[in-house]
Every structure is written in C-alpha cells, then in structure tokens.
Enzyme design. Sequence first.
Site, PDB file in Angstrom:
ATOM      1  N   LYS A 148       0.785  -1.050  -0.091  1.00 19.44           N
ATOM      2  CA  LYS A 148       0.058  -0.233   0.043  1.00 19.44           C
ATOM      3  C   LYS A 148       0.789   1.245   0.163  1.00 19.44           C
ATOM      4  O   LYS A 148       1.799   1.428   0.818  1.00 19.44           O
ATOM      5  CB  LYS A 148      -0.810  -0.092   1.325  1.00 19.44           C
ATOM      6  CG  LYS A 148      -1.982  -1.115   1.364  1.00 19.44           C
ATOM      7  CD  LYS A 148      -3.060  -0.864   0.413  1.00 19.44           C
ATOM      8  CE  LYS A 148      -4.130  -2.088   0.356  1.00 19.44           C
ATOM      9  NZ  LYS A 148      -5.401  -1.696  -0.202  1.00 19.44           N
ATOM     10  N   ASP A 151      -0.701  -0.774  -4.612  1.00 21.05           N
ATOM     11  CA  ASP A 151      -1.870  -0.071  -4.390  1.00 21.05           C
ATOM     12  C   ASP A 151      -1.880   1.109  -3.891  1.00 21.05           C
ATOM     13  O   ASP A 151      -1.443   1.429  -2.610  1.00 21.05           O
ATOM     14  CB  ASP A 151      -2.758  -1.043  -3.695  1.00 21.05           C
ATOM     15  CG  ASP A 151      -4.276  -0.742  -3.559  1.00 21.05           C
ATOM     16  OD1 ASP A 151      -4.642   0.322  -4.391  1.00 21.05           O
ATOM     17  OD2 ASP A 151      -4.891  -1.680  -3.078  1.00 21.05           O
ATOM     18  N   GLU A 183      -2.349  -0.803  -8.919  1.00 22.35           N
ATOM     19  CA  GLU A 183      -3.776  -0.739  -8.799  1.00 22.35           C
ATOM     20  C   GLU A 183      -4.431   0.456  -8.143  1.00 22.35           C
ATOM     21  O   GLU A 183      -3.816   0.997  -7.313  1.00 22.35           O
ATOM     22  CB  GLU A 183      -4.003  -1.839  -7.574  1.00 22.35           C
ATOM     23  CG  GLU A 183      -5.724  -2.063  -7.181  1.00 22.35           C
ATOM     24  CD  GLU A 183      -5.844  -3.212  -6.190  1.00 22.35           C
ATOM     25  OE1 GLU A 183      -7.019  -3.057  -5.437  1.00 22.35           O
ATOM     26  OE2 GLU A 183      -5.127  -4.317  -6.028  1.00 22.35           O
ATOM     27  N   ASP A 215      -9.780  -0.752  -9.260  1.00 22.57           N
ATOM     28  CA  ASP A 215     -10.763  -1.299  -7.750  1.00 22.57           C
ATOM     29  C   ASP A 215     -11.615  -0.282  -7.635  1.00 22.57           C
ATOM     30  O   ASP A 215     -12.884  -0.367  -7.969  1.00 22.57           O
ATOM     31  CB  ASP A 215      -9.566  -1.360  -6.714  1.00 22.57           C
ATOM     32  CG  ASP A 215     -10.067  -1.725  -5.146  1.00 22.57           C
ATOM     33  OD1 ASP A 215     -11.415  -1.920  -5.302  1.00 22.57           O
ATOM     34  OD2 ASP A 215      -9.521  -2.039  -4.549  1.00 22.57           O
ATOM     35  N   LYS A 239     -14.568  -6.825  -5.957  1.00 20.35           N
ATOM     36  CA  LYS A 239     -14.688  -7.131  -4.621  1.00 20.35           C
ATOM     37  C   LYS A 239     -16.127  -7.549  -4.360  1.00 20.35           C
ATOM     38  O   LYS A 239     -17.245  -6.946  -4.727  1.00 20.35           O
ATOM     39  CB  LYS A 239     -14.435  -5.868  -3.691  1.00 20.35           C
ATOM     40  CG  LYS A 239     -13.094  -5.085  -3.933  1.00 20.35           C
ATOM     41  CD  LYS A 239     -12.061  -5.800  -3.052  1.00 20.35           C
ATOM     42  CE  LYS A 239     -10.677  -5.368  -3.124  1.00 20.35           C
ATOM     43  NZ  LYS A 239     -10.697  -3.939  -2.545  1.00 20.35           N
TER      44      LYS A 239
END
Length: 337
Positions: free
Chosen positions: A153, A177, A203, A228, A250
């Site tokens: 992240k 991400d 991402e 995403d 998701k």
Amino acid sequence: MQVHLKKYTLPLKHTFSISRESHDFQDTMIASLSLNGKTGYGEATSNPYYKITTQSMMDEINAISSEIEAYEFTKPEIFHTFLVNKGLSNFAICALDLAAHDLYGKLLGKPLYEIWGTSIEKYPISNYTIGIAPIDVMLAKMQEMPWPIYKIKLGTSNDVAIVRELRKHTNAIFRIDANCAWTAEETIINAPLLKELGVQFLEQPLKADDWFGMEEVMHHSVLPVIADESCIVASDVEKCALHFSGVNIKLTKCGGLTPALRMIKKAKELGISVMVGCMTESTVGISAIAQLIPQLDYVDMDGALLLKSDIATGVHIEPDGKVIFPKLAGSGVQLLD
C-alpha cells in the site's frame, strides 16, 4: 428458510493503513441462512469509504427478515434477484448471497467451484498485503510473513523510496496499490521506476472518477493498471476495459458471488485481466472468494491472515500460497462459536 445475523469486531495483527485511513479492528457482519438441516454463512465488512456499517446492514436485512424466512429457496441466483428487488445495499446483499451459495452447496453436497465446473488443480497465488507504515515496520511485517507475492500500500511522499528499500530484502513479486492517492503524472513517472524494482502491476492509482487521467495513464504507463475503486458493479466492467488493463472485483461492493461471476465472464470477453480482492474479511468471506480462484488471473484473499484471531474455519492458505480446501461442501465454512 431461517436467517440469523451477528456482528463481530475482528482484531488485526497490526495497525492497517492505506492512503486514506488506518484501523486496528475490522467490524463485520455474518449472515446465516438455514434450510433442511444445513446452514450457509456469508459475510460483509463495514466500510467508511462506502458509508456502510454493520448496524446499517443489519437494519436493512431485519426490515425484510420475515420475507426472507417465507422465501422458497431454490438457487442463489434467483434469491439474489429477490434481494436486489428489495432495494438492499450491495454490502447487505453480499452477506446474504454468500450465505445462499454456501447453503446451496451444502444442500447439494458439493463445493461451489465444482458446481461451477471449475478445477482447483491450477489457481493464482494470493498476495499478502503490507499497509502503509514507517519503512522499518513494513519490513518487519514482511519478515514476519515471508510470502511469494506482496501487495504494498502506497500514497506517501516517498513511495518509490519505500519500494526500493523493501526490494533489498526480498525477491518476491510486488504489486502496488495507491488507493486513489496519485495523479496521472505521478503514475506515469513512477511506473518505470517501479517496474525496475520488480513491480507486477499498479492498482487504482487515481481517483475513482478520474477517467481522463486514466486514459493518459493507459497510453503512457509501462506497467499494467488494475481498477478497484473505479470498478464496483457489473456495469463498470465495460467502461474500465477502456481505461485499465484489468479489474479487481470485490464481493462486498458488487453484491456477492452472483454478480462477481457475471463480472468475471464479462472481463474475459473484453480481454482484460481479472482479479478478486478482499476487504479484510474473516475466513467466512475469504472462503467464498477462494471458490472463484480457478477463474482468476490474480487474487487478493489475505484478509484472514491479517487477523489476530478468526471466527470461522474454512479455506486455509499455507505460507507458500497453497490453498487448502476443506472437505465440507459449499464454501466450506463453519463458525467457531
């Protein structure tokens, strides 16, 4: 069909931070559906970004609980349509849809991947997520959990430096991400530097609605970019195919396994890569995601691995990434209490 709801607060092993938030616990709701002596379990976590709480989900479902209990269950897909028509949020629908699929598999005595005609002989390895933290803390997390693929992240003022330092300590594949924290210019500049450091893809670097920026990125980024936050429901897949290399689906956002299966099929038809991600679910939600892995290019289902303690048994992931499927049918889930 009996319906039962329960809230849990899942403790995390470590503070989990992304570009927009940090937390030490994850609130989640478990939905149970029982019929003919079998019980199916589903899950949906709370999420401040989408303004969803466990209480809001429970309120939605409790408002139609008598209709659910009177419902004549046949197949999860038909039940999903019933829930959509009742106007529930996708998060609440997800918990019930996962429970319906688990129940359906248990009634048939087969795991879901087998019902869908897929084989678990070959599947992608899940990444393990390293949240934003001081570099020494991120490194310690990696050393605590040696893994073949890490999702890192980012969204700080020294993102490339972080990856450069982490790379000194592992040969694992990196995925990045940024959770909407970068601009198109930052993404295009960072991409070649990150590619040299063994990054596989990026991402959601830009804000969810920055389609113009993503068009620039698609034309100039040397790394693939996966959607995403820009890909929530089935209708988003086609638009994302014009601006991204792939989509991260998701279950909580789209409304469960039923729409996820449609999104996977659509993404494949459009020739883009397919990933399914998690929202720090317990083994209940992760076991549902695992049923999809034979159909995926990438998967992020490390949610239960990030927990200090779990609430269920089901699909288990070994340190080398191997997925152990239980003998129990459906999603293979049983609650521990």
